[in-house]
Design an enzyme around this catalytic site. Structure first.
Site, mmCIF file in Angstrom:
data_model
loop_
_atom_site.group_PDB
_atom_site.id
_atom_site.type_symbol
_atom_site.label_atom_id
_atom_site.label_comp_id
_atom_site.label_asym_id
_atom_site.label_seq_id
_atom_site.Cartn_x
_atom_site.Cartn_y
_atom_site.Cartn_z
ATOM 1 N N GLY A 14 0.804 -1.213 0.000
ATOM 2 C CA GLY A 14 0.000 0.000 0.000
ATOM 3 C C GLY A 14 0.838 1.265 0.000
ATOM 4 O O GLY A 14 0.579 2.195 -0.772
ATOM 5 N N PHE A 54 -14.484 -0.871 15.729
ATOM 6 C CA PHE A 54 -13.209 -1.577 15.769
ATOM 7 C C PHE A 54 -12.554 -1.330 17.117
ATOM 8 O O PHE A 54 -12.984 -0.450 17.872
ATOM 9 C CB PHE A 54 -12.301 -1.062 14.641
ATOM 10 C CG PHE A 54 -11.743 -2.147 13.773
ATOM 11 C CD1 PHE A 54 -12.566 -2.926 12.988
ATOM 12 C CD2 PHE A 54 -10.368 -2.394 13.733
ATOM 13 C CE1 PHE A 54 -12.054 -3.912 12.171
ATOM 14 C CE2 PHE A 54 -9.848 -3.383 12.913
ATOM 15 C CZ PHE A 54 -10.687 -4.146 12.128
ATOM 16 N N GLN A 109 3.293 -6.072 17.802
ATOM 17 C CA GLN A 109 1.914 -6.316 18.183
ATOM 18 C C GLN A 109 1.542 -7.774 17.975
ATOM 19 O O GLN A 109 1.822 -8.342 16.926
ATOM 20 C CB GLN A 109 0.976 -5.455 17.333
ATOM 21 C CG GLN A 109 -0.488 -5.723 17.635
ATOM 22 C CD GLN A 109 -1.388 -4.684 17.003
ATOM 23 O OE1 GLN A 109 -1.712 -4.773 15.836
ATOM 24 N NE2 GLN A 109 -1.763 -3.687 17.778
ATOM 25 N N HIS A 166 -1.570 -10.076 17.621
ATOM 26 C CA HIS A 166 -3.003 -9.963 17.326
ATOM 27 C C HIS A 166 -3.748 -11.016 18.142
ATOM 28 O O HIS A 166 -3.351 -12.171 18.155
ATOM 29 C CB HIS A 166 -3.253 -10.178 15.830
ATOM 30 C CG HIS A 166 -4.604 -9.708 15.385
ATOM 31 N ND1 HIS A 166 -5.757 -10.368 15.734
ATOM 32 C CD2 HIS A 166 -4.983 -8.638 14.642
ATOM 33 C CE1 HIS A 166 -6.794 -9.722 15.203
ATOM 34 N NE2 HIS A 166 -6.353 -8.670 14.544
ATOM 35 N N LEU A 181 -4.709 -15.031 10.285
ATOM 36 C CA LEU A 181 -5.439 -13.954 10.952
ATOM 37 C C LEU A 181 -6.940 -14.049 10.726
ATOM 38 O O LEU A 181 -7.391 -14.312 9.621
ATOM 39 C CB LEU A 181 -4.943 -12.612 10.402
ATOM 40 C CG LEU A 181 -5.722 -11.359 10.794
ATOM 41 C CD1 LEU A 181 -5.388 -10.955 12.203
ATOM 42 C CD2 LEU A 181 -5.416 -10.226 9.839
ATOM 43 N N GLU A 194 -10.169 -8.312 13.479
ATOM 44 C CA GLU A 194 -10.789 -7.689 14.633
ATOM 45 C C GLU A 194 -12.220 -7.276 14.304
ATOM 46 O O GLU A 194 -13.053 -7.114 15.192
ATOM 47 C CB GLU A 194 -9.958 -6.444 14.984
ATOM 48 C CG GLU A 194 -10.325 -5.756 16.257
ATOM 49 C CD GLU A 194 -9.241 -4.759 16.642
ATOM 50 O OE1 GLU A 194 -8.173 -5.224 17.097
ATOM 51 O OE2 GLU A 194 -9.431 -3.556 16.471
ATOM 52 N N ARG A 220 -5.483 -3.978 21.112
ATOM 53 C CA ARG A 220 -5.020 -5.339 20.867
ATOM 54 C C ARG A 220 -4.055 -5.832 21.924
ATOM 55 O O ARG A 220 -4.072 -7.007 22.302
ATOM 56 C CB ARG A 220 -4.357 -5.419 19.495
ATOM 57 C CG ARG A 220 -5.376 -5.346 18.392
ATOM 58 C CD ARG A 220 -4.740 -5.460 17.039
ATOM 59 N NE ARG A 220 -5.781 -5.353 16.018
ATOM 60 C CZ ARG A 220 -5.548 -5.136 14.737
ATOM 61 N NH1 ARG A 220 -4.313 -5.004 14.308
ATOM 62 N NH2 ARG A 220 -6.543 -5.056 13.880
ATOM 63 N N HIS A 264 1.926 -10.124 14.778
ATOM 64 C CA HIS A 264 1.135 -9.545 13.703
ATOM 65 C C HIS A 264 1.763 -8.313 13.076
ATOM 66 O O HIS A 264 1.726 -8.143 11.858
ATOM 67 C CB HIS A 264 -0.245 -9.188 14.270
ATOM 68 C CG HIS A 264 -1.196 -8.609 13.274
ATOM 69 N ND1 HIS A 264 -1.547 -9.284 12.129
ATOM 70 C CD2 HIS A 264 -1.875 -7.443 13.242
ATOM 71 C CE1 HIS A 264 -2.410 -8.545 11.438
ATOM 72 N NE2 HIS A 264 -2.604 -7.413 12.079
ATOM 73 N N ARG A 309 -0.433 -0.472 18.024
ATOM 74 C CA ARG A 309 -1.213 0.076 16.928
ATOM 75 C C ARG A 309 -2.693 -0.250 17.109
ATOM 76 O O ARG A 309 -3.034 -1.356 17.524
ATOM 77 C CB ARG A 309 -0.730 -0.502 15.608
ATOM 78 C CG ARG A 309 -1.582 -0.117 14.429
ATOM 79 C CD ARG A 309 -0.990 -0.562 13.114
ATOM 80 N NE ARG A 309 -1.041 -2.009 12.894
ATOM 81 C CZ ARG A 309 -2.133 -2.686 12.556
ATOM 82 N NH1 ARG A 309 -3.293 -2.073 12.441
ATOM 83 N NH2 ARG A 309 -2.086 -3.989 12.359
#
Lengths: 586, 252, 116, 124
Positions: A17, A119, A240, A242, A252, A255, A286, A353, A398
């Site tokens: 991205g 979220f 992190q 998850h 995964l 969330e 998280r 994650h 995050r």
């Protein structure tokens, strides 16, 4: 040494991205830009992001980017730089609208606007009720975004080096970055991509752990490149975990499951998050949820033969909601856990994650180092964006759906800044043979290796150490132990051998080069984690269970030669008052 | 505190029993081999973790590092590891060896030139994808906010935008085998329709016109091999039918 | 856009339509003939020739023959462009096929219209 | 270098689903029909030529080689017709899912087989 040179205004390493957003910016403005990716662009790991992307669009009730900023600062456990967080949250709505105009197939609400779901860690009015701020394309938001960005790059005719691997950065004679040595995986050809500026957007490095939600390709290549160029990495202890990786496999599940109303259960059928976080419950940050799950498991309330997972319950949401909003989760659970989510819960466990740390950058994406006086210095010709960068908007933890935001906001920011810089003129850097030889040395080492250990043994051991000693809970003694083992492993890796030296699509060579990078990342994580004597966000120490703002409200730095250092956390904001230091709800 | 009765029907609770597999793999490395050959590998399933074909291949690669294949996400969303397993195109990462007998054959995707082992040259596939102009085109000035799209309009994109470009469909299509340069293939046509079906795109007529020749789309003989193999459960044949219907509507 | 001079209409859409319309005519013709044949057992020369002396049947037959030519043209062209890679050889075959189709048409028309 | 690359296209190693088999048979039967077009027109010519040639045509049916040829021609016609009708129906958009298409292909094969056997019985 004869090395063919390809010359560009900008070279972007990585086509996830962030890389693609930056490339698009530069390609659309007519710059001579090359995007280098070790996989075809749509195979980058952004594609696997499921849940969504945060922006205070206010499509389901009032919202404000300042509330989003508050949540992000809190979520980051105050290790995030508030100038960067302000920039990101403020530009989030425009960035999302831009993506929508590019064609991203967002899910819609009744008014035909972009659908937004709840979220983790997202609240209204500075810590109030749950916010519906996460824009989603079903549970395939990353896929939809990555393909949309690639499609726009196709339209803009961005020059792509697909399946080319960036081996090492080439320094210019005056200490900046002059480009990169790149290896064509298909043919084995090696070239020097020379450019006025290089943007690193190489993503994460979760593969240093045994179990991870990350793709095989998340090997921290950009991080290794930076360290070997003598530049620092920041907050490398901040990983992190998850809360909902499928037990045993690490795949995964988003969330968004909990955003849509799913929740976690222990072996007694107890919704344990009510106990740890009475306000946000399963939609806490998280790090909080992962720690809670791990405590349940450690205290014997896990399930399974080894008691090592908890359950994610979804069936009460009804088949229709699950099919419309969580179709991917449905298939993943079926494929990897043999579970029909309309009938049974998914066995899940906290799984590595995301890396909050990375190369320090400013909000323009310019990579920073510190001089002898400890002051920030911009590295000429080098930019960073996305997971490999630490701008730092995520600090110590995050928030879900802030990663897709991070990559587009700062991919765009880096692109915009570089576009302007190129407009006002950046000189083509000068490179000497010494610099080129240095950049080639690692590849040459592998190519001429004769005898030695198989690299996969080293890789397996490294992953085991990271998993065991640098997981959700950390302890000084075991970390010291792990660090020593890692140092010994790095020494062994320097003498490992590449058996297959063939040129055509030699994936063994790529894996060897990747392992060098992973080892650097593992060491930086180990050193930084051992050094930070507090618990904050994703870094929780059994021996130092509390946050210690007096000593540790600062970024930790790590250099490849073992030097360590610190940077101040920015509290400077432009438009809004900085969020005051406070304890997080637990 | 809320309590729920926990009933677990998960099947991964126990380890699957150990099996000895023989895996026949298509091998070809242009640096050393004059032509392709098949190599057999024996491996016990207890030697590695996981039940997917990709786990198996990763285990084989430790034994034989020269074995070449692409892979990335390992959960069926990046589309890297399309290959022909026991005669059918599939993604190795979401295909379980438990579904097969003890002898498994793996070959590269059919119809595309083999670069090495299980790695094919996808250039032609991507070229066809680009022919579909796979990007939103809207000649009107963008509004300040998002372009509105009703839930119904958005639903038309379901079953289209999820394509992962793994090429399983296109390389299972005989029409593509015989005319890879002229017939766009199911994946590219699925993408073509994804934009024709998007209420935000203004270039529908141009898009349809570009597909009207006897090859690009009309080579489809609706045999549905593409539907049969699509790991995402998509239906390119249906997309092609819709494109044709749109053309008929436009021209009649 | 890809063009081919030897395809019937040089448009995929029109080729496709021609293929379908001619198929319907041919299917109708075949089914009619089979029905006529089965309903009139045993078949005699008189009945058979009477059928083809009927004006409507002559038109129907002509339509079916024309359909046969176009249907086969499209079909065989498709088959050739799938399997024959050498363009010159393919062109030759297409020409041979199209010429023979038209000669069949002429032959059959002569037979039916030659009836007294 | 790219020219030399092999292509994995050994059709024996690639599993073909029923609709694909139904389709290739449609193609093969079409080619057979094209090749046998002169036969059909010759038969038309003979049957309409004169009473004598009509009877001669009927008599030649007792010759087994001719019977076989005619059986092949009519079976091909039957298959091409049935499979063609399936195509036409599917073009209407009534059977766009794979299970339905698979079922339709099975039907095509079964009905055509029955027709071919019936033709065989009738010709014997």
């Amino acid at each position: 040494m004869s090395l063919s040179e390809h010359v560009f205004d900008a070279v972007i390493i990585g086509a996830g991205g962030a890389g693609q957003r930056a490339a698009l910016q530069l390609a659309q403005s007519g710059k001579k830009v090359a995007m280098v990716s070790k996989v075809f662009p749509t195979r980058s790991h952004t594609v696997a992001a499921q849940g969504g992307i945060n922006a205070a669009l206010g499509n389901s009730g009032p919202d404000n980017w300042r509330w989003h900023m508050y949540d992000t600062v809190m979520g980051a456990d105050f290790l995030g730089d508030q100038d960067a967080i302000e920039y990101m949250c403020k530009h989030a709505p425009d960035t999302i609208i831009e993506l929508e105009h590019m064609g991203l197939p967002f899910s819609r609400n009744e008014q035909g606007k972009i659908y937004q779901r709840a979220f983790g860690g997202q609240t209204l009015n500075f810590g109030g009720d749950l916010a519906h701020r996460t824009c989603a394309a079903a549970d395939r938001t990353g896929h939809a975004m990555l393909h949309t960005l690639y499609q726009k790059n196709v339209e803009a005719r961005t020059h792509c080096y697909n399946e080319w691997y960036a081996v090492d950065l080439v320094k210019s004679v005056n200490g900046g970055i002059a480009g990169v040595i790149a290896l064509c995986i298909e043919t084995g050809e090696v070239v020097f991509l020379k450019s006025r500026a290089t943007i690193l957007a190489t993503g994460g490095a979760g593969r240093i752990f045994q179990t991870t939600t990350n793709a095989h390709t998340c090997t921290g290549d950009g991080l290794g490149l930076v360290l070997r160029a003598g530049l620092p990495l920041q907050d490398m202890e901040m990983w992190q975990f998850h809360p909902t990786g499928i037990a045993g496999v690490g795949v995964l599940v988003t969330e968004g499951c909990r955003g849509e109303g799913g929740y976690l259960l222990n072996k007694n059928g107890e919704r344990f998050m009510e106990r740890y976080a009475p306000h946000l419950k399963d939609l806490s940050c998280r790090d909080v949820v992962s720690r809670s799950s791990m405590i349940e498991i450690r205290e014997g309330r896990g399930l399974g033969p080894k008691g090592d997972y908890v359950l994610l319950k979804l069936d009460h949401l009804g088949e229709e909601v699950l099919k419309e909003r969580l179709p991917t989760v449905m298939t993943l659970a079926k494929t990897f856990a043999g579970v029909d989510i309309t009938k049974a819960p998914i066995p899940v466990t906290p799984t590595c994650h995301y890396l909050m740390g990375g190369m320090p950058t400013n909000i323009n994406g310019e990579v920073l180092t510190v001089n002898k006086l400890g002051k920030d210095q911009i590295v000429p010709g080098l930019y960073g964006a996305g997971e490999c960068a630490s701008v730092s908007v995520h600090g110590a933890n995050r928030l879900g759906a802030n990663s897709l935001l991070d990559i587009v906001v700062f991919g765009r920011a880096a692109g915009l800044h570089l576009e302007a810089a190129l407009q006002s003129g950046i000189e083509m850097p000068q490179v000497g043979t010494a610099e080129l030889e240095e950049a080639m040395s690692r590849l040459n080492r592998w190519n001429f290796s004769q005898k030695g250990e198989d690299m996969h043994v080293i890789r397996t051991e490294m992953k085991m150490i990271m998993q065991k000693d640098f997981g959700v809970f950390r302890d000084g003694d075991t970390m010291n132990d792990g660090l020593k083992k890692l140092q010994a492993l790095k020494e062994r890796l320097a003498h490992a051998v590449l058996q297959d030296k063939s040129l055509t699509f030699n994936t063994a060579r790529i894996e060897a080069l990747e392992l060098d990078n992973m080892m650097e990342v593992a060491l930086s994580t180990a050193v930084s984690a051992e050094r930070r004597k507090e618990s904050r966000g994703g870094h929780s120490r059994i021996d130092f269970p509390d946050r210690d703002d007096a000593h540790w409200l600062k970024h930790s730095l790590y250099f490849g030669d073992g030097r360590v250092g610190e940077r101040q956390v920015s509290q400077k904001t432009k438009e809004t008052a900085p969020i005051e230091l406070q304890l997080r709800e637990h | 505190m809320a309590k729920t009765n926990v009933t677990l029907t998960s099947s991964n609770a126990g380890m699957p029993e150990d099996r000895q597999l023989t895996v026949s793999i298509y091998r070809y490395n242009p640096d050393v081999d004059k032509k392709p050959y098949t190599q057999d590998y024996d491996i016990h399933t207890s030697e590695f973790q996981g039940v997917m074909m990709l786990d198996l291949l990763e285990a084989l690669k430790i034994k034989d590092p020269t074995l070449g294949f692409r892979r990335s996400c390992s959960e069926g969303v990046c589309g890297s590891d399309g290959m022909n397993i026991n005669g059918k195109n599939r993604l190795a990462c979401v295909t379980s060896y438990l579904d097969f007998s003890n002898h498994i054959t793996i070959r590269p995707l059919p119809g595309l030139p083999v670069v090495r082992d299980l790695i094919v040259d996808m250039t032609q596939f991507y070229k066809q994808y680009e022919k579909a102009k796979p990007f939103l085109q809207n000649k009107n000035d963008p509004p300040v906010r998002e372009r509105l799209q009703s839930i119904e309009e958005r639903n038309k994109l379901d079953g289209l935008y999820e394509c992962i470009l793994c090429a399983c469909c296109t390389t299972s299509c005989p029409s593509f085998w015989w005319n890879p340069d002229k017939f766009m293939g199911p994946a590219a046509l699925l993408w073509a329709y994804r934009f024709v079906a998007d209420s935000r795109d203004t270039q529908k007529a141009e898009r349809l016109e570009a597909l009207e020749d006897p090859f690009s789309m009309f080579r489809c003989r609706t045999i549905m091999n593409c539907v049969d193999v699509c790991p995402k459960g998509l239906n390119p044949t249906k997309a092609i039918a819709h494109l044709r219907d749109e053309m008929l509507k436009d021209t009649s | 856009m890809l063009r081919s001079v030897t395809s019937l209409t040089r448009s995929g859409l029109r080729d496709w339509l021609v293929q379908r319309i001619t198929a319907i005519v041919l299917a109708g013709y075949v089914i009619f003939l089979v029905g006529f044949f089965m309903l009139n057992q045993p078949m005699s020369f008189g009945l058979w020739t009477a059928l083809f002396q009927n004006g409507f049947m002559r038109i129907f037959t002509f339509l079916a023959l024309l359909s046969m030519v176009y249907h086969t043209w499209v079909g065989m062209w498709t088959v050739l462009t799938d399997y024959i890679n050498c363009p010159r050889f393919r062109l030759l075959l297409v020409i041979v096929i199209v010429l023979s189709l038209f000669s069949y048409l002429a032959w059959a028309v002569a037979i039916v219209w030659g009836l007294r | 270098m790219k020219q030399k690359r092999p292509i994995n296209l050994n059709l024996l190693t690639i599993r073909q689903p029923v609709p694909a088999i139904a389709s290739i048979l449609h193609r093969i039967s079409g080619v057979i029909l094209f090749l046998l077009l002169p036969l059909f027109i010759w038969m038309l010519s003979e049957s309409l030529g004169s009473e004598f040639s009509f009877n001669a045509l009927q008599k030649s049916l007792s010759f087994w080689g001719f019977k076989l040829l005619l059986w092949v021609a009519l079976s091909a016609l039957a298959y091409h017709l049935v499979a063609g009708i399936r195509h036409l129906i599917m073009d209407l958009g009534v059977c766009e899912s794979l299970p339905c298409a698979r079922m339709a292909s099975y039907f095509t094969l079964i009905i055509s087989a029955i027709l071919a056997i019936s033709l065989g019985v009738w010709l014997c």
